[in-house]
Structure formats: structure tokens, C-alpha cells
Write an enzyme that holds these catalytic residues in place. Sequence first.
Site, PDB file in Angstrom:
ATOM      1  N   MET A 157       0.582  -1.498  -6.557  1.00 53.24           N
ATOM      2  CA  MET A 157      -0.246  -2.700  -6.641  1.00 53.24           C
ATOM      3  C   MET A 157      -1.652  -2.340  -7.140  1.00 53.24           C
ATOM      4  SD  MET A 157       0.978  -5.247  -3.669  1.00 53.24           S
ATOM      5  CE  MET A 157       0.073  -4.553  -2.305  1.00 53.24           C
ATOM      6  N   LEU A 180      -5.701   2.578  -7.604  1.00 52.83           N
ATOM      7  CA  LEU A 180      -4.953   3.830  -7.417  1.00 52.83           C
ATOM      8  C   LEU A 180      -5.773   4.927  -6.748  1.00 52.83           C
ATOM      9  CD1 LEU A 180      -3.167   3.904 -10.891  1.00 52.83           C
ATOM     10  CD2 LEU A 180      -2.327   2.941  -8.735  1.00 52.83           C
ATOM     11  N   HIS A 181      -5.126   5.628  -5.843  1.00 47.53           N
ATOM     12  CA  HIS A 181      -5.743   6.784  -5.178  1.00 47.53           C
ATOM     13  C   HIS A 181      -4.782   7.969  -5.309  1.00 47.53           C
ATOM     14  CE1 HIS A 181      -2.924   5.851  -2.007  1.00 47.53           C
ATOM     15  NE2 HIS A 181      -3.446   4.644  -1.860  1.00 47.53           N
ATOM     16  N   HIS A 215      -0.977   7.498  -4.765  1.00 42.69           N
ATOM     17  CA  HIS A 215      -0.239   6.995  -5.939  1.00 42.69           C
ATOM     18  C   HIS A 215      -0.053   8.110  -6.981  1.00 42.69           C
ATOM     19  CE1 HIS A 215      -2.406   3.171  -4.614  1.00 42.69           C
ATOM     20  NE2 HIS A 215      -1.135   2.783  -4.587  1.00 42.69           N
ATOM     21  N   MET A 262      -4.066   8.012   3.013  1.00 40.13           N
ATOM     22  CA  MET A 262      -4.732   7.271   1.923  1.00 40.13           C
ATOM     23  C   MET A 262      -4.094   5.906   1.769  1.00 40.13           C
ATOM     24  SD  MET A 262      -5.523   9.950  -1.059  1.00 40.13           S
ATOM     25  CE  MET A 262      -6.587  11.341  -0.713  1.00 40.13           C
ATOM     26  N   SER A 263      -4.930   4.905   1.536  1.00 44.74           N
ATOM     27  CA  SER A 263      -4.445   3.536   1.341  1.00 44.74           C
ATOM     28  C   SER A 263      -5.503   2.758   0.579  1.00 44.74           C
ATOM     29  CB  SER A 263      -4.212   2.875   2.706  1.00 44.74           C
ATOM     30  OG  SER A 263      -4.112   1.467   2.552  1.00 44.74           O
TER      31      SER A 263
HETATM   32  P1  AMP Z   1       0.928   0.207  -3.032  1.00 43.87           P
HETATM   33  O1  AMP Z   1       0.059   0.228  -4.255  1.00 43.87           O
HETATM   34  O2  AMP Z   1       0.163   0.223  -1.757  1.00 43.87           O
HETATM   35  O3  AMP Z   1       1.995  -0.864  -3.096  1.00 43.87           O
HETATM   36  O4  AMP Z   1       1.711   1.590  -3.024  1.00 43.87           O
HETATM   37  C1  AMP Z   1       2.510   1.978  -4.117  1.00 43.87           C
HETATM   38  C2  AMP Z   1       3.316   3.194  -3.748  1.00 43.87           C
HETATM   39  O5  AMP Z   1       2.441   4.263  -3.388  1.00 43.87           O
HETATM   40  C3  AMP Z   1       4.221   2.953  -2.541  1.00 43.87           C
HETATM   41  O6  AMP Z   1       5.475   3.614  -2.770  1.00 43.87           O
HETATM   42  C4  AMP Z   1       3.476   3.611  -1.421  1.00 43.87           C
HETATM   43  O7  AMP Z   1       4.289   4.058  -0.357  1.00 43.87           O
HETATM   44  C5  AMP Z   1       2.828   4.776  -2.143  1.00 43.87           C
HETATM   45  N1  AMP Z   1       1.675   5.255  -1.387  1.00 43.87           N
HETATM   46  C6  AMP Z   1       0.603   4.522  -0.983  1.00 43.87           C
HETATM   47  N2  AMP Z   1      -0.238   5.294  -0.258  1.00 43.87           N
HETATM   48  C7  AMP Z   1       0.324   6.532  -0.193  1.00 43.87           C
HETATM   49  C8  AMP Z   1      -0.053   7.765   0.424  1.00 43.87           C
HETATM   50  N3  AMP Z   1      -1.167   7.890   1.121  1.00 43.87           N
HETATM   51  N4  AMP Z   1       0.780   8.821   0.278  1.00 43.87           N
HETATM   52  C9  AMP Z   1       1.939   8.707  -0.425  1.00 43.87           C
HETATM   53  N5  AMP Z   1       2.338   7.573  -1.027  1.00 43.87           N
HETATM   54  C10 AMP Z   1       1.550   6.508  -0.923  1.00 43.87           C
END
Ligand code: AMP
Length: 279
Positions: free
Chosen positions: A30, A33-34, A37, A183-184
Site C-alpha cells: 500500500m 515504503l520502508h 517492504h 517496521m510499519s
Molecule cells: P502494506 O504496505 O502494509 O500492505 O505491506 C505490504 C507487504 O509488506 C505485506 O506483505 C506486509 O506484511 C509486508 N511488511 C510490512 N511491514 C513489514 C515488516 N516490518 N517486515 C516484513 N514485511 C513487512
Amino acid sequence: MKTIGKINRIIKERELLKSRNLTIGFVPTMGYLHNGHISLVRKAKSISDRVIVSIFINPIQFGKNEDLSKYPRSLESDKKKLDEEKVDILFYPSQNEMYKDRITKVSAIKHRPILCEKTRPDHFDGVLTVVAKLFNIISPDFAFFGEKDFQQLFLVTKMTKDLNFNLKIIPCPIVREKDKLAMSSRNVYLSSKERSEAPIIYNTLLYAKKLFVEGVEPKKIEEIAKKLIEENSSGKVDYIKIYDGKTLDEVSENSRDYRIFAAVWFGKTRLIDNIRVIK
Ligand code: AMP
């Protein structure tokens, strides 16, 4: 890197790659990006000939009172990061392109309600629906999901099998900040006080793991962990729960592989994390 917003265009690109017998690795995100991702992107690069990343803030996985309109966005810096990682294609569709006139959804039947589903009804239907669509659009050989969102990874893996998608789901480990906070994209919402308190989630999971290995009852551990967090930070526990890590069922005598899950509110921000325990 090519940026593509139209479904018919990306299908053409994908067919071109397939006609050349090149494997496609796909990383759905979504955005904002960190390094979590980016770890998925790097894993994708390491085992696929070409890598497609999607950025789509999926409206149907957000509840009515959730943060859809405020969800952080940073397209230009995201593009730069993906370019630096030598990603081949960024798929960046509009809501209209994805959902115009939709009457269908994908829904898990058995594992509801599980954990997050209680606080976020319909969330996983939204996730499964968008992931199924993206799989049909991209037709990847491999798709990469983070263990950070373990229930999502579990349900997507089941859906892939149940609906016979012809691809392999690759789980990727949780990437953490120096102080071990997972990370989030949502960490940006935390005030500096909340940010300094948030590592208590992982520290509590580590402690819960220790108790569990020592043989303390899951129910007791869940209580202790909740108390620890709420007495030592401003966090409010949504759940701390131990499940069988293979099935996400309640722990049984046959279980060997477990996951301890946590969801904690810091102000209006809900953070999730989990840890594996093998016994
Ligand atoms: P999102 O953008 O939050 O929907 O995340 C996209 C993908 O990145 C999903 O598969 C998440 O599980 C993965 N992801 C998000 N944060 C992390 C993290 N800290 N470590 C590993 N994968 C992550």
C-alpha cells in the site's frame, strides 16, 4: 522502471514476459515504503527474473472509522526507492480501475472471526479480494508477503491453495527498527512518547515466549502480557493470543509450532506484531 496504471497495459507486459519464459515475482503493497517492504523486493529480485511491485491503498480493507483518507502516501519517494532496487514494473492502479461496478468479493469461511477480524470486521475480505484480483492481473510465479501481517499471510496462502492460483507464496521475516519495533507505515502516526513506548510490544512478546517455553499456561501468559504493557506504557491491548502457528487454531497437545500475536493501540494507532515459538 515502468509505471503502469491500467490493467490492460500490465496484462500486455505480463504476457510479453511470459512469452520470453521469464518468471515474475510480485510484491503487493500500500506504499509509503520502508525497509520491511524493501526486504520483500530484494527477496523477489533474488528468485525471480522480473519483479513487479504494486502500490494500491485498498479502500475495501479499511473499516468505516479507519484511516483510509489519512493513510500515509509518498509516491515520488516510493518510486525512487523501487527504482534504486531495480524493480522492473510499478503497478499503480486507481480505485476506479480496480473496483468500478464490482459486485463480487472473496471471503474466508473458516477462520473468521480470528484475532484482527474482531476489531476489523470485513478487513480480510477486503484483503483477499484485492489480492485475488492482483494475482489474476499480474499472474506471478511468486508472490511475497511479510510475516509481520501473519494472519494475512496465512489467509492468502490458504486462498491460493483453495482457489488454485498457480503461484507460490513466499513468506518473508519481520524487519524491525533498531529498538526492535516492527517496521510499519503506521509508525509515522505515533507521537514521540508513543514511539518511545512502542518497543514494549516486542519485548513483551519475547517475555511471553520465555514463559511459554517454561510451560506457563497460554491464558495466564496472555493476562500477564496485557498487564505488563498496560502498566508500563500508554498502550491499550486489543489482544495478546497464542495460536498454533501452522493452523491458527487454538493451541492443542499436538501443536509444536506456535505464534504469539499482539495488537496494541497507542492512541488512535493500532500496531501488530508476532513471534514464533517452536517447542
Ligand atoms: P502494506 O504496505 O502494509 O500492505 O505491506 C505490504 C507487504 O509488506 C505485506 O506483505 C506486509 O506484511 C509486508 N511488511 C510490512 N511491514 C513489514 C515488516 N516490518 N517486515 C516484513 N514485511 C513487512
